[in-house]
Write a protein that holds these residues in place. Structure first.
Motif, short mmCIF file in Angstrom:
data_model
loop_
_atom_site.label_atom_id
_atom_site.label_comp_id
_atom_site.label_asym_id
_atom_site.label_seq_id
_atom_site.Cartn_x
_atom_site.Cartn_y
_atom_site.Cartn_z
N LYS A 149 8.53 6.41 3.57
CA LYS A 149 8.57 6.67 2.04
C LYS A 149 10.04 6.40 1.57
CE LYS A 149 7.73 10.04 -1.16
NZ LYS A 149 6.54 11.18 -1.68
N LYS A 150 10.09 5.81 0.37
CA LYS A 150 11.53 5.38 -0.16
C LYS A 150 12.47 6.64 -0.25
CE LYS A 150 13.29 3.20 -4.23
NZ LYS A 150 12.91 2.48 -5.39
N ARG A 165 10.61 7.71 9.52
CA ARG A 165 9.16 7.70 9.08
C ARG A 165 8.46 9.11 9.05
NH1 ARG A 165 6.40 3.52 9.04
NH2 ARG A 165 4.52 4.13 10.18
N GLN A 166 7.57 9.19 8.30
CA GLN A 166 7.03 10.54 8.29
C GLN A 166 5.52 10.51 8.76
OE1 GLN A 166 8.50 12.74 5.47
NE2 GLN A 166 9.92 11.00 6.41
N VAL A 167 5.29 11.69 9.37
CA VAL A 167 4.01 11.79 10.21
C VAL A 167 2.90 12.97 9.55
CG1 VAL A 167 3.08 12.24 12.37
CG2 VAL A 167 5.08 11.28 12.00
N LYS A 214 -2.68 7.53 0.57
CA LYS A 214 -1.61 7.85 0.96
C LYS A 214 -0.68 6.46 0.39
CE LYS A 214 0.68 10.55 2.47
NZ LYS A 214 1.43 11.50 1.72
N ALA A 215 -1.23 5.27 0.74
CA ALA A 215 -0.72 3.89 0.38
C ALA A 215 -0.57 4.00 -0.93
CB ALA A 215 -1.38 2.87 1.13
N VAL A 245 5.43 4.87 -1.27
CA VAL A 245 5.15 5.00 0.22
C VAL A 245 4.60 3.65 0.68
CG1 VAL A 245 3.20 5.75 1.51
CG2 VAL A 245 4.16 7.24 0.08
N THR A 246 5.22 3.05 1.88
CA THR A 246 4.75 1.81 2.43
C THR A 246 4.41 1.85 3.85
OG1 THR A 246 7.16 1.40 2.83
CG2 THR A 246 6.39 0.59 0.59
N ASP A 247 4.05 0.78 4.36
CA ASP A 247 3.88 0.78 5.83
C ASP A 247 2.77 2.12 6.45
OD1 ASP A 247 3.96 -0.40 8.31
OD2 ASP A 247 5.69 0.44 8.90
N VAL A 248 1.70 2.11 5.62
CA VAL A 248 1.00 3.36 6.16
C VAL A 248 0.12 2.96 7.46
CG1 VAL A 248 -0.97 5.14 5.64
CG2 VAL A 248 1.00 4.27 3.93
#
Length: 53
Positions: free
Chosen positions: A10-11, A16-18, A35-36, A41-44
Motif C-alpha cells: 500500500k502506498k 507489506r500488509q497481510v 483489494k487490487a 494498493v498494488t502487488d496483491v
C-alpha cells in the motif's frame, strides 16, 4: 481444506500488509480482485497458509 491469506503493498507504507483473516481458495481470489481495486494498493498476492499459523 487449504487456507489462504492476502498480501499487498500500500502506498505510504514501508511493510507489506497481510490480511487478518484466512480464506478458501475461491474466496481469496474474489477478495484479491476487490483489494487490487482499492486506491494505492498494488502487488496483491494470494498466499497459502501453513497449518497451525
Amino acid at each position: 481444506m487449504k487456507s489462504y491469506r492476502l498480501e499487498w503493498t500500500k502506498k505510504g507504507r514501508d511493510e507489506r500488509q497481510v490480511s487478518a483473516v484466512m480464506y478458501g481458495e475461491s474466496a481469496a481470489e474474489d477478495y484479491k480482485t476487490r483489494k487490487a481495486a482499492e486506491p494505492g494498493v498494488t502487488d496483491v498476492q494470494v498466499v497459502p497458509v501453513k497449518p497451525g499459523k
